[in-house]
Write an enzyme that holds these catalytic residues in place. Structure first.
Site, PDB file in Angstrom:
ATOM      1  N   ASP A  86      34.096  71.886  66.502  1.00 53.63           N
ATOM      2  CA  ASP A  86      32.934  71.264  67.317  1.00 53.63           C
ATOM      3  C   ASP A  86      32.397  69.998  66.908  1.00 53.63           C
ATOM      4  O   ASP A  86      32.270  70.053  65.702  1.00 53.63           O
ATOM      5  CB  ASP A  86      31.921  72.424  67.420  1.00 53.63           C
ATOM      6  CG  ASP A  86      30.971  72.097  68.666  1.00 53.63           C
ATOM      7  OD1 ASP A  86      30.495  70.935  68.783  1.00 53.63           O
ATOM      8  OD2 ASP A  86      30.914  72.826  69.644  1.00 53.63           O
ATOM      9  N   GLY A 121      41.219  65.906  75.558  1.00 53.16           N
ATOM     10  CA  GLY A 121      40.776  65.656  76.716  1.00 53.16           C
ATOM     11  C   GLY A 121      41.373  64.642  77.528  1.00 53.16           C
ATOM     12  O   GLY A 121      42.849  64.066  77.126  1.00 53.16           O
ATOM     13  N   PHE A 122      41.060  64.268  78.788  1.00 53.83           N
ATOM     14  CA  PHE A 122      41.789  63.475  79.876  1.00 53.83           C
ATOM     15  C   PHE A 122      41.958  62.154  79.004  1.00 53.83           C
ATOM     16  O   PHE A 122      43.039  61.651  78.933  1.00 53.83           O
ATOM     17  CB  PHE A 122      40.817  63.416  81.179  1.00 53.83           C
ATOM     18  CG  PHE A 122      41.401  62.348  81.809  1.00 53.83           C
ATOM     19  CD1 PHE A 122      42.521  61.987  82.397  1.00 53.83           C
ATOM     20  CD2 PHE A 122      40.193  61.628  82.738  1.00 53.83           C
ATOM     21  CE1 PHE A 122      42.589  60.952  83.042  1.00 53.83           C
ATOM     22  CE2 PHE A 122      40.249  60.702  83.513  1.00 53.83           C
ATOM     23  CZ  PHE A 122      41.698  60.186  83.880  1.00 53.83           C
ATOM     24  N   ARG A 181      32.495  54.067  94.809  1.00 54.39           N
ATOM     25  CA  ARG A 181      32.471  53.840  93.640  1.00 54.39           C
ATOM     26  C   ARG A 181      33.769  53.211  93.061  1.00 54.39           C
ATOM     27  O   ARG A 181      34.562  52.832  94.001  1.00 54.39           O
ATOM     28  CB  ARG A 181      32.978  55.398  92.947  1.00 54.39           C
ATOM     29  CG  ARG A 181      31.988  56.744  93.294  1.00 54.39           C
ATOM     30  CD  ARG A 181      30.708  56.337  92.476  1.00 54.39           C
ATOM     31  NE  ARG A 181      29.860  57.598  92.775  1.00 54.39           N
ATOM     32  CZ  ARG A 181      28.815  57.453  93.650  1.00 54.39           C
ATOM     33  NH1 ARG A 181      28.811  56.536  94.427  1.00 54.39           N
ATOM     34  NH2 ARG A 181      27.843  58.555  93.816  1.00 54.39           N
ATOM     35  N   ALA A 195      34.570  62.775  72.755  1.00 54.59           N
ATOM     36  CA  ALA A 195      34.168  63.961  72.885  1.00 54.59           C
ATOM     37  C   ALA A 195      32.816  64.007  73.552  1.00 54.59           C
ATOM     38  O   ALA A 195      31.550  63.237  73.180  1.00 54.59           O
ATOM     39  CB  ALA A 195      33.923  64.930  71.594  1.00 54.59           C
ATOM     40  N   GLY A 219      39.916  64.432  71.635  1.00 56.14           N
ATOM     41  CA  GLY A 219      41.400  63.992  71.691  1.00 56.14           C
ATOM     42  C   GLY A 219      42.390  64.871  72.540  1.00 56.14           C
ATOM     43  O   GLY A 219      43.526  64.307  72.802  1.00 56.14           O
ATOM     44  N   SER A 244      28.969  55.388  79.607  1.00 51.47           N
ATOM     45  CA  SER A 244      29.270  55.528  81.209  1.00 51.47           C
ATOM     46  C   SER A 244      28.520  54.596  82.235  1.00 51.47           C
ATOM     47  O   SER A 244      27.193  54.371  81.900  1.00 51.47           O
ATOM     48  CB  SER A 244      28.983  57.058  81.267  1.00 51.47           C
ATOM     49  OG  SER A 244      29.009  57.282  82.851  1.00 51.47           O
ATOM     50  N   GLY A 265      41.153  61.031  75.761  1.00 47.64           N
ATOM     51  CA  GLY A 265      41.495  61.042  74.529  1.00 47.64           C
ATOM     52  C   GLY A 265      42.795  61.291  74.501  1.00 47.64           C
ATOM     53  O   GLY A 265      43.450  60.596  73.448  1.00 47.64           O
ATOM     54  N   TYR A 278      22.882  63.775  82.123  1.00 43.40           N
ATOM     55  CA  TYR A 278      24.010  63.006  81.474  1.00 43.40           C
ATOM     56  C   TYR A 278      24.054  61.628  81.174  1.00 43.40           C
ATOM     57  O   TYR A 278      24.312  60.926  79.935  1.00 43.40           O
ATOM     58  CB  TYR A 278      25.272  63.298  82.546  1.00 43.40           C
ATOM     59  CG  TYR A 278      26.572  62.689  82.184  1.00 43.40           C
ATOM     60  CD1 TYR A 278      27.159  62.943  80.766  1.00 43.40           C
ATOM     61  CD2 TYR A 278      26.902  61.603  82.934  1.00 43.40           C
ATOM     62  CE1 TYR A 278      28.418  62.357  80.632  1.00 43.40           C
ATOM     63  CE2 TYR A 278      28.217  61.211  82.661  1.00 43.40           C
ATOM     64  CZ  TYR A 278      29.003  61.398  81.656  1.00 43.40           C
ATOM     65  OH  TYR A 278      30.258  60.782  81.248  1.00 43.40           O
TER      66      TYR A 278
END
Ligand code: NAD
Length: 374
Positions: free
Chosen positions: A56, A10-11, A251, A77, A8, A122, A13, A183
């Site tokens: 974590d 992050g970008f 993209r 996350a 939360g 993703s 979140g 990923y």
């Protein structure tokens, strides 16, 4: 409602958290402030009224604490970075797959019923997008290009059977997942673990396959993900953005505000449960144009983006979202225009903290033989 947002700080979140607070929900964040994401940014935004756990998602004790009393989990996350995952496979599988498996295991052990689990997955899972073969108008999928293909046919993918140039078209959710980078595989396993256990235990879970998300707060010091943020950090350091191939790869960029709207729509809609949705803009953008537009908007016209004719092994050429399912089921509609979204991003970047680590990431790729010159 009590909502846990993993990642939360992050970008994506951080915007999700703000939206949830606006609705009056109680919010818990667990985030380990991953150094790669947060290294030179300002202290991330932490609204006063959230319960913040710095820890974590792989830490069982921390996660038990984070899940206490929670009705909804929005799982943001993750270790994020396509090329980096190719030389850090253990880390990517550990954080993304094992981290998600632990979250699910703890959810199964709880007595409290979960109202919703939302996973951010993703578009990289698809690999190359969907293509139309002009000679018979059929839709085809292809493997990711290798150096042999590029040497023989140039940058654009061709049909492996007829050799003709094929035309990219938007890809729907039921397309086969052909992404092979670590990923991509980790996001795919996250999705499959989530949907499989959700079905077995009747957990209302939704997976949102995000395309290229952009907007303020994406780390300008993380050279491993977010092509627009990487271009901006180069420009702010008075360096030209480096564009791989000839720059005509495309993209689908979606504003972080539209992604937040999609998350809230999924949260509110029981019809979304058990399903996967593409969340993009539905519009392809050429990467070289992104670089030149950002350069111009930032007022750095003296700098010229550099298309270097190099191939990053494993990169796809085109992938655009077919968003009709999200429109139909979720009533999702992207609202931020490309121009407005870029303006907002650039205005934010002018005052944001930024360090250009592109050379470091680039050197790592070369050291691992992941870049090829043509
Ligand atoms: N940004 C995109 O274009 C995009 C596209 C598709 C999918 N996604 C997915 O959306 C989600 C959020 O991405 P983002 O762009 O906001 O990334 P981000 O790196 O800005 O945010 C991720 C957050 O998770 C935290 N984190 C990482 N590892 C952790 C761990 N082991 N324990 C606790 N916290 C940890 C980081 O500190 C960071 O604050 C991810 O799951 C990502 O795979 C993002």
């Amino acid at each position: 409602m009590n909502i846990l947002v993993t990642g939360g700080l992050g970008f994506i979140g951080s915007f999700v958290v703000e939206k949830l607070l606006e609705r009056g929900y109680a919010v818990t964040i667990i985030d380990n402030l991953a150094p790669q994401v947060h290294r030179s940014s300002h202290q991330p935004l932490t609204p006063a009224n959230v319960k913040l756990l710095i820890g974590d998602i792989r830490d069982r004790g921390m996660m038990e604490q984070a899940l206490t009393g929670v009705d909804v989990v929005i799982h943001c996350a993750a270790a994020v970075g396509v090329a980096q995952s190719l030389y850090q496979p253990y880390h990517y599988i550990d954080v993304n797959v094992a981290g998600t498996a632990l979250l699910l295991e703890l959810l199964l052990q709880r007595k409290q019923k979960l109202h919703k689990l939302i996973l951010l997955s993703s578009m990289t899972e698809y690999g190359e997008g969907l293509y139309l073969r002009p000679s018979d108008d059929s839709l085809i999928r292809i493997e990711i290009r290798d150096s042999h293909h590029i040497q023989k046919h140039g940058w654009e993918p061709v049909c492996p059977y007829t050799g003709e140039l094929i035309t990219p078209v938007p890809i729907p959710e039921d397309a086969e997942l052909l992404g092979k980078n670590i990923y991509a595989l980790s996001k795919r396993y996250q999705e499959e673990l989530t949907l499989s256990l959700a079905q077995l235990y009747a957990i209302p879970a939704v997976c949102l396959r995000l395309f290229n998300v952009y907007g303020p707060r994406q780390s300008l010091s993380n050279p491993y993900t977010g092509v627009l943020a990487i271009f901006l950090s180069r420009l702010l350091a008075e360096q030209p953005p480096i564009v791989f191939e000839d720059g005509n790869q495309t993209r689908d960029f979606v504003s972080v505000h539209d992604v937040c709207r999609a998350i809230l729509l999924a949260l509110d809609n029981p019809k979304a449960d058990g399903q996967v949705f593409n969340i993009g803009s539905g519009e392809p953008r050429r990467i070289i144009e992104c670089a030149t537009t950002l350069t111009h908007l930032l007022g750095k016209d003296a700098i010229e983006p550099l298309a270097n004719g190099e191939f990053r092994k494993g990169d796809i050429r085109h992938c655009t979202a077919d968003i009709r399912k999200a429109q139909r089921v979720l009533n999702y509609q992207p609202q931020i225009t490309w121009y407005d979204g870029l303006q907002e991003l650039v205005q934010w970047a002018k005052t944001a903290s930024s360090t250009d680590y592109f050379a470091q990431a680039d050197a790592e790729l070369r050291q691992h033989g992941l870049i090829q010159k043509f």
